[in-house]
Every structure is written in C-alpha cells, then in structure tokens.
Write a protein that holds these residues in place. Structure first.
Motif, PDB file in Angstrom:
ATOM      1  N   LEU A   7       0.839  -1.212   0.000  1.00  0.00           N
ATOM      2  CA  LEU A   7       0.000   0.000   0.000  1.00  0.00           C
ATOM      3  C   LEU A   7       0.867   1.252   0.000  1.00  0.00           C
ATOM      4  O   LEU A   7       0.574   2.231  -0.676  1.00  0.00           O
ATOM      5  CB  LEU A   7      -0.915  -0.006   1.231  1.00  0.00           C
ATOM      6  N   PHE A  11       0.918   3.956  -2.980  1.00  0.00           N
ATOM      7  CA  PHE A  11       0.558   5.348  -2.682  1.00  0.00           C
ATOM      8  C   PHE A  11       1.639   6.319  -3.154  1.00  0.00           C
ATOM      9  O   PHE A  11       1.367   7.399  -3.650  1.00  0.00           O
ATOM     10  CB  PHE A  11       0.342   5.488  -1.176  1.00  0.00           C
ATOM     11  N   SER A 192      -6.623  12.090   9.477  1.00  0.00           N
ATOM     12  CA  SER A 192      -7.903  11.403   9.632  1.00  0.00           C
ATOM     13  C   SER A 192      -8.520  11.635  11.008  1.00  0.00           C
ATOM     14  O   SER A 192      -9.746  11.563  11.164  1.00  0.00           O
ATOM     15  CB  SER A 192      -7.721   9.896   9.411  1.00  0.00           C
ATOM     16  N   GLU A 257      -4.844   3.751   2.909  1.00  0.00           N
ATOM     17  CA  GLU A 257      -6.233   3.342   3.110  1.00  0.00           C
ATOM     18  C   GLU A 257      -6.392   2.538   4.399  1.00  0.00           C
ATOM     19  O   GLU A 257      -7.415   2.629   5.078  1.00  0.00           O
ATOM     20  CB  GLU A 257      -6.717   2.529   1.910  1.00  0.00           C
ATOM     21  N   GLU A 258      -5.376   1.747   4.744  1.00  0.00           N
ATOM     22  CA  GLU A 258      -5.425   0.975   5.978  1.00  0.00           C
ATOM     23  C   GLU A 258      -5.026   1.854   7.154  1.00  0.00           C
ATOM     24  O   GLU A 258      -3.907   2.359   7.211  1.00  0.00           O
ATOM     25  CB  GLU A 258      -4.471  -0.223   5.899  1.00  0.00           C
ATOM     26  N   SER A 259      -5.902   2.023   8.114  1.00  0.00           N
ATOM     27  CA  SER A 259      -5.613   2.931   9.231  1.00  0.00           C
ATOM     28  C   SER A 259      -4.562   2.384  10.189  1.00  0.00           C
ATOM     29  O   SER A 259      -4.023   3.139  11.005  1.00  0.00           O
ATOM     30  CB  SER A 259      -6.900   3.236   9.997  1.00  0.00           C
ATOM     31  N   SER A 336      -3.086   8.990   8.411  1.00  0.00           N
ATOM     32  CA  SER A 336      -4.282   8.141   8.347  1.00  0.00           C
ATOM     33  C   SER A 336      -4.322   7.174   9.528  1.00  0.00           C
ATOM     34  O   SER A 336      -5.309   6.466   9.722  1.00  0.00           O
ATOM     35  CB  SER A 336      -4.294   7.363   7.034  1.00  0.00           C
TER      36      SER A 336
END
Length: 366
Positions: A7, A11, A192, A257-259, A336
């Motif tokens: 990820l 990104f 976030s 996307e994965e917190s 995030s």
C-alpha cells in the motif's frame, strides 16, 4: 506487513509524493536575517506578494537587501528603510563565509584577472555563486572572485515544508528535458483524526527542524515560512540550487487506506534513474543515500518507528530530479493512523523526530 508495504509503495506512485512541505509555528526564535543580492537588471520592491501591487522601490542588479521572511516564490526583504516583497527568482541569498588565509580578491575567476585588493585571513565575505574552483563573492561593497579553497563557512541546509494551502494541478516536466509531466504541487492529505491538513503539519515540523539546526550553528533557509504560497516542485529545487545549499531536506506526511499502517520512511534520489544519468546526478544520489542512512539510524535511536525498508531510492520525484544538491525527503508518518496523526502534530514528538534528523546531519558533516 507485506500488505502495508505494498500500500505504501502504491501510494508513493499515485498520490502523496508530488513533492513539497508545511506546518505550525514553533515557539523558538525566528530565522536570522540574511543578506541577498539582486540578480535582475531591474526589479521592484512591492507592497504585497503580487506583481500588481504597488511599487515601493526600484532595485537594480547588485543592490543588496536583507531577507526577513521566506514566502515561497516571494521573499520578504528590507532595502534601506523600506520593507516589502520581491520575487525570489531575482535574488540570490548570499552565504556568509570567511577567508582562511591572506588571498587575492580578483576581478574574474582566474589568476590572469587583475587584483582588486588583498584580503586578510579571517575577513568576512559573502558567497554569491561558484564557478569551478572559484567563488564569486561580495566584500567591502565590491563583487569579485576568490579561489574557493581559501574560504570556509557554515553548512547551508534548505528546508522544504511540503505542499501549500492550495495545490496546483497544472503540470511540469518530471526532470530536465523530460516529456513526462507531473502536477506542480499536489494538495496533500488531511489528518484522519486531528483533521489538520498535511501542509500545516509539515510547516510546523519544518520550523522545529530549522530552530534545532540553527541552534547547532547551521545556516538554514526555508522554502516557505507561511502556508499561503504558490511554488512548484521545480522552483523549490531551483531555490536550493541557486542559493548554494549543501543539503535540501523535504518534509512530508504519508497516508494509506489501511488505518493501522504507520511509521516513517525516507526517500532519496535513485542512481538508476531513467530520467537522469549524469555523473553529477549520481554523485548527489550517493551523498543523499549516505546522509539518509545516518539519519535513519539516529531516528531509530530516538525510538521513531520506521516502516518497511525504511529508505527508498526513487526516480519519481520532480524535486529530486531537478536538484543539483544532495536531498532527502521524509514521510514522517501516516496521518491516516491515529497514533501517527496525533504524534506528528505534537510539538514534543516533532522535537524528538527532528533532533534525530539533526543528529544524522551532524554525524555526516561534523
């Protein structure tokens, strides 16, 4: 972990690194003023950061001004009793140095040029630019040249706080002569959990690093000291190039996307860059990686969590590809992720992180 690293790399290629920096105001001292020289034949000191604003004063080539603020493609300067703004492309921020022995101050870059005067050891001089083994300097109201081996000064670090209040999605070449285009400045992410825009976090952290480095006797210049600027990644790299920087540090935050993905990463110019292959560029790559390794070690000594391979050489950053000085980009962590987001906006954590960065720089240069 494999999924997190995938990820991260996805990104990198698609969203977060279009290159630049931001953040909140540190409580330490402001940067000391610096002398600068006008390089345009004619330009104007203006009342605001706009070419349509009123002209306070006409400035001509080789006029000397004092820089009091870094406003992206504009500098805040003082000339005589007048304070205002001037486009940074028309100014070179001179680098304070001293002579290491008695030396001839000449009219041109070579021993065949006539001598203006003989400068004693320890004389304060101001570097404008270098040409081969010769330094163009300002001294005693005159401009001339000295052999560079007879000068010394502080290391100059350029800090680029990534992003800005409003991004610029018009495009520019990813490297000199390349037909590949990238956004001039991406918008960056938003925390976030804190809801703080990345550009603010970046600038706050950059000011912390500035204060630490200046306390350790480095000469520091900033790409920006406010968020409301408009400066592309190429212009940011060129700012460090033209102002005789020894190192450019670029400060960013990451997003996934994965917190639960968290941790810091370091990026350096890749030696196998498909856009650039010059020996000068490869020299920058080697120096940048060596500095990155030292900083990475010091960050881990401070207890900073790193992610994945920790150091990633890349050819995908416009700011790296246009740089003529060693450069390093930090993704300080993932905004995030709850822990990273709060940490990266905590002044105490920012100080710990930037002390690690400064420790690595110290190890390399001192």
């Amino acid at each position: 972990m494999k999924k997190s690293i995938t990820l991260l790399l996805t990104f990198i290629l698609t969203f977060n690194i279009f290159f630049v920096n931001n953040s909140i105001i540190s409580k330490a001292q402001t940067s000391p003023t610096k002398s600068a020289i006008i390089t345009a034949n004619t330009t104007y000191l203006r009342s605001e950061r706009s070419t349509s604003s009123s002209k306070l004063k006409t400035l001509t080539k080789n006029n000397i001004v004092t820089v009091t603020g870094y406003k992206g493609n504009w500098l805040k300067v003082k000339s005589g009793t007048k304070s205002g703004y001037i486009l940074s492309k028309y100014v070179t921020i001179m680098k304070e140095q001293t002579t290491t022995s008695s030396v001839n101050f000449r009219k041109g870059p070579g021993t065949s040029y006539s001598v203006i005067s003989k400068l004693p050891k320890g004389r304060k001089i101001y570097l404008i630019s270098k040409s081969g083994n010769w330094s163009k300097i300002y001294c005693n109201g005159k401009i001339g040249y000295l052999s560079s081996k007879y000068t010394k000064g502080k290391y100059r670090i350029c800090i680029d706080a990534g992003h800005q209040t409003v991004g610029d999605t018009s495009k520019e070449p990813i490297a000199p002569g390349s037909s590949t285009l990238k956004y001039k400045v991406s918008y960056g992410a938003v925390g976030s959990y804190t809801k703080i825009p990345e550009y603010k976090t970046n600038l706050n952290a950059s000011k912390v690093l500035r204060d630490i480095l200046e306390s350790r006797d480095y000469d520091v210049i900033m790409i920006r000291d406010i968020n409301d600027v408009k400066m592309s990644n190429i212009k940011r790299a060129q700012f460090a190039n033209k102002n005789n920087c020894d190192l450019a540090i670029r400060i960013h935050c990451n997003f996934a996307e994965e917190s639960d993905t968290k941790g810091a990463t370091i990026f350096t110019p890749a030696s196998n860059n498909k856009y650039i292959s010059s020996n000068a560029y490869k020299s920058i790559c080697k120096q940048s990686y060596n500095i990155s390794e030292l900083i990475n070690k010091k960050l881990k000594n401070k207890g900073i969590k790193m992610l994945g391979n920790e150091i990633y050489p890349t050819s995908n950053l416009t700011g790296f590809n246009w740089s003529e000085v060693p450069c390093v980009l930090f993704e300080m962590g993932f905004i995030s992720n709850k822990t990273d987001d709060y940490n990266l906006n905590d002044p105490a954590y920012q100080k710990k992180f930037m002390q690690g960065v400064a420790d690595g720089i110290d190890t390399y240069y001192k």
